[in-house]
Design an enzyme around this catalytic site. Structure first.
Site, PDB file in Angstrom:
ATOM      1  N   LYS A  25     -24.596  38.765-123.787  1.00 47.67           N
ATOM      2  CA  LYS A  25     -24.266  39.756-124.824  1.00 47.67           C
ATOM      3  C   LYS A  25     -25.146  39.623-126.077  1.00 47.67           C
ATOM      4  O   LYS A  25     -24.649  39.312-127.173  1.00 47.67           O
ATOM      5  CB  LYS A  25     -22.787  39.677-125.181  1.00 47.67           C
ATOM      6  CG  LYS A  25     -21.911  39.679-123.928  1.00 47.67           C
ATOM      7  CD  LYS A  25     -20.575  40.308-124.103  1.00 47.67           C
ATOM      8  CE  LYS A  25     -19.886  40.549-122.773  1.00 47.67           C
ATOM      9  NZ  LYS A  25     -19.413  39.406-122.011  1.00 47.67           N
ATOM     10  N   ASP A  46     -19.413  47.816-113.886  1.00 43.86           N
ATOM     11  CA  ASP A  46     -18.278  46.957-114.202  1.00 43.86           C
ATOM     12  C   ASP A  46     -17.134  47.912-114.543  1.00 43.86           C
ATOM     13  O   ASP A  46     -17.213  48.649-115.533  1.00 43.86           O
ATOM     14  CB  ASP A  46     -18.647  46.072-115.403  1.00 43.86           C
ATOM     15  CG  ASP A  46     -17.491  45.182-115.845  1.00 43.86           C
ATOM     16  OD1 ASP A  46     -16.327  45.586-115.715  1.00 43.86           O
ATOM     17  OD2 ASP A  46     -17.763  44.085-116.336  1.00 43.86           O
ATOM     18  N   ASP A  93     -14.471  42.579-111.180  1.00 44.75           N
ATOM     19  CA  ASP A  93     -14.395  43.973-111.634  1.00 44.75           C
ATOM     20  C   ASP A  93     -15.697  44.744-111.453  1.00 44.75           C
ATOM     21  O   ASP A  93     -15.915  45.749-112.121  1.00 44.75           O
ATOM     22  CB  ASP A  93     -13.940  44.013-113.108  1.00 44.75           C
ATOM     23  CG  ASP A  93     -14.793  43.119-113.997  1.00 44.75           C
ATOM     24  OD1 ASP A  93     -15.779  42.552-113.504  1.00 44.75           O
ATOM     25  OD2 ASP A  93     -14.454  42.996-115.197  1.00 44.75           O
TER      26      ASP A  93
HETATM   27  N1  GDD Z   1     -10.339  32.554-113.044  1.00 51.77           N
HETATM   28  C1  GDD Z   1     -10.793  32.981-114.202  1.00 51.77           C
HETATM   29  N2  GDD Z   1     -10.496  32.280-115.334  1.00 51.77           N
HETATM   30  N3  GDD Z   1     -11.523  34.112-114.246  1.00 51.77           N
HETATM   31  C2  GDD Z   1     -11.956  34.536-115.444  1.00 51.77           C
HETATM   32  C3  GDD Z   1     -11.681  33.860-116.646  1.00 51.77           C
HETATM   33  C4  GDD Z   1     -10.897  32.652-116.580  1.00 51.77           C
HETATM   34  O1  GDD Z   1     -10.604  31.987-117.570  1.00 51.77           O
HETATM   35  N4  GDD Z   1     -12.246  34.553-117.667  1.00 51.77           N
HETATM   36  C5  GDD Z   1     -12.848  35.624-117.103  1.00 51.77           C
HETATM   37  N5  GDD Z   1     -12.665  35.622-115.764  1.00 51.77           N
HETATM   38  C6  GDD Z   1     -13.154  36.599-114.797  1.00 51.77           C
HETATM   39  C7  GDD Z   1     -12.808  38.049-115.124  1.00 51.77           C
HETATM   40  O2  GDD Z   1     -11.603  38.436-114.508  1.00 51.77           O
HETATM   41  C8  GDD Z   1     -13.983  38.799-114.500  1.00 51.77           C
HETATM   42  O3  GDD Z   1     -13.792  39.040-113.125  1.00 51.77           O
HETATM   43  C9  GDD Z   1     -15.129  37.818-114.658  1.00 51.77           C
HETATM   44  O4  GDD Z   1     -14.563  36.533-114.843  1.00 51.77           O
HETATM   45  C10 GDD Z   1     -16.026  38.164-115.848  1.00 51.77           C
HETATM   46  O5  GDD Z   1     -15.239  38.273-117.006  1.00 51.77           O
HETATM   47  P1  GDD Z   1     -15.228  39.607-117.885  1.00 51.77           P
HETATM   48  O6  GDD Z   1     -14.255  39.377-118.978  1.00 51.77           O
HETATM   49  O7  GDD Z   1     -15.069  40.818-117.029  1.00 51.77           O
HETATM   50  O8  GDD Z   1     -16.691  39.496-118.491  1.00 51.77           O
HETATM   51  P2  GDD Z   1     -17.646  40.667-118.977  1.00 51.77           P
HETATM   52  O9  GDD Z   1     -17.485  41.880-118.154  1.00 51.77           O
HETATM   53  O10 GDD Z   1     -17.480  40.799-120.444  1.00 51.77           O
HETATM   54  O11 GDD Z   1     -19.107  40.002-118.705  1.00 51.77           O
HETATM   55  C11 GDD Z   1     -19.410  39.417-117.451  1.00 51.77           C
HETATM   56  O12 GDD Z   1     -19.712  40.410-116.486  1.00 51.77           O
HETATM   57  C12 GDD Z   1     -20.896  41.210-116.760  1.00 51.77           C
HETATM   58  C13 GDD Z   1     -21.106  42.133-115.596  1.00 51.77           C
HETATM   59  O13 GDD Z   1     -20.008  42.972-115.470  1.00 51.77           O
HETATM   60  C14 GDD Z   1     -20.615  38.456-117.627  1.00 51.77           C
HETATM   61  O14 GDD Z   1     -20.784  37.762-116.417  1.00 51.77           O
HETATM   62  C15 GDD Z   1     -21.885  39.235-117.961  1.00 51.77           C
HETATM   63  O15 GDD Z   1     -22.998  38.349-117.998  1.00 51.77           O
HETATM   64  C16 GDD Z   1     -22.142  40.293-116.911  1.00 51.77           C
HETATM   65  O16 GDD Z   1     -23.295  41.074-117.263  1.00 51.77           O
HETATM   66 MG    MG Z   2     -16.156  42.595-116.732  1.00 52.20          MG
END
Ligand code: GDD
Ligand code: MG
Length: 363
Positions: free
Chosen positions: A162, A218, A110
């Site tokens: 976070k 994001d 994303d």
């Molecule tokens: N295959 C798979 N399985 N993908 C997963 C799973 C899972 O169980 N859980 C999450 N993801 C994927 C999500 O679809 C997304 O593309 C990515 O892993 C990160 O998950 P998010 O839920 O979007 O996390 P976030 O936005 O809260 O935080 C992450 O992204 C930030 C940057 O946008 C972390 O990586 C942060 O450290 C980072 O700053």
């Molecule tokens: Mg995200």
């Protein structure tokens, strides 16, 4: 070269759009989100892409088959029987990621940016450690993973996911490159790369940061999706202005307007800045649009006023209607004439005939 995209689950934060369409297929600037990433990976020399998914929607399979040909990449679905988090999927795809000694990219699905993947790879190969994280700076770091470097070094000293208290405003942009050696740190079970892998790599002096120049977002939630759209359109206005509506087109106001060639725009409209109009969209006369996205097949009737809103596929906005405040219409929603919507998140197929004055979900 190889890459894995963490596609994950149901994209709940981007509802109601993701009630109809898996998040990676939701169009960002008129192209499925994941296509921006596949294209960037292909341009960086990637030939093997693993999509790490919790389920395998048919829509995604057939659309991605098309892209395999178009971009000359092999796309493999790696399907989890339980969500494996952000690290577990690497273990599940071990056969592909470890098939040779070369490094591989990992992307959150994303994030939108200029994807400086060739530069990232060059930097990674030059330092020789196990991993490199692309980093960017944000004003509000608490909803991201935060990075602290060693003094005057690209080596990462600490990684805090976070943080409750301010640590730094340098954050994880969700784009990595790793040597296959990282796989020895990851077991096949639900694991968070941010909480359970990066802190150890940092302690072992195996993790570097590479700073991203340019925009980054994001786009996994509506408010950020709209902000990301603005950043992306500003970027396009600089590097590929010909793909945007011409600033002298009668209706363009303030620039950064992307209109699919199959869309129709009526007379005396005032559109922009920061508007995306999708395929087959019909915009009536005297319509005012700013900072909004109209997805494929939607229509906006005469004199409607829309700001900070995503209009879902095949939805209709009535005459003199006014939408604002990060409203999101699912697909086939009807907003009747003269209705006001402020921050409404409206589920697919609903018909709205009275005002929504405060942000709320309409089921
Ligand atoms: N295959 C798979 N399985 N993908 C997963 C799973 C899972 O169980 N859980 C999450 N993801 C994927 C999500 O679809 C997304 O593309 C990515 O892993 C990160 O998950 P998010 O839920 O979007 O996390 P976030 O936005 O809260 O935080 C992450 O992204 C930030 C940057 O946008 C972390 O990586 C942060 O450290 C980072 O700053
Ligand atoms: Mg995200």
């Amino acid at each position: 070269m190889k890459a894995l995209i963490l596609v994950g689950g149901f994209g709940t934060r981007l509802r109601p759009l993701t009630l109809t369409m898996p998040k990676p297929l939701v169009e960002f600037a008129n192209r499925p989100m994941i296509l921006h990433q596949i294209e960037a990976l292909a341009q960086a020399g990637v030939t093997d892409v693993v999509l790490a998914v919790n389920y395998k929607p048919e829509a995604m399979v057939s659309i991605l088959e098309k892209y395999e040909e178009q971009y000359n990449v092999k796309i493999t679905f790696s399907v989890e029987t339980e969500p494996l988090g952000t690290a577990g999927p690497l273990a599940l795809a071990r056969d592909i990621l470890a098939k040779d000694d070369s490094p591989f990219f990992v992307l959150n699905s994303d994030v939108i940016c200029e994807f400086p993947l060739r530069e990232l790879k060059k930097f990674h190969e030059a330092h020789g450690c196990e991993g490199t994280i692309l980093v960017t700076k944000v004003e509000e770091p608490s909803k991201y993973g935060v990075i602290v470097n060693k003094a005057d070094s690209t080596l990462i000293d600490r990684f805090v996911e976070k943080p409750a208290e301010f640590v730094s405003n340098k954050i994880n942009a969700g784009i990595y490159i790793f040597n296959p050696a990282i796989l020895d740190r990851i077991e096949l079970r639900p694991t968070s790369i941010e909480n359970e892998v990066f802190p150890h790599m940092a302690a072992d002096h195996q993790l570097h940061s590479f700073t991203l120049d340019g925009f980054w977002m994001d786009v996994g939630q509506p408010k950020d999706f709209l902000t990301g759209t603005c950043l992306y359109l500003s970027h396009v206005a600089k590097c590929n202005p010909g793909s945007l509506a011409h600033p002298n087109a009668g209706y363009v106001h303030g620039g950064n307007v992307l209109v699919d060639p199959t869309a129709k725009v009526g007379k005396d409209c005032r559109i922009g800045p920061n508007v995306v109009i999708g395929p087959g969209v019909v915009v009536g006369d005297g319509v005012r649009l700013q900072r909004c996205v109209l997805l494929e097949g939607s229509s906006v009737k005469d004199f409607a006023w829309i700001k900070n809103t995503i209009v879902g596929w095949h939805s209709t906005v009535g005459r003199w209607a006014r939408l604002e405040g990060t409203s999101v219409l699912g697909d086939y929603v009807t907003v009747k004439d003269e209705v006001y919507v402020n921050g409404g998140s409206i589920l697919p197929h609903k018909s709205i005939s009275s005002n929504i004055t405060e942000p709320q979900i309409i089921m």
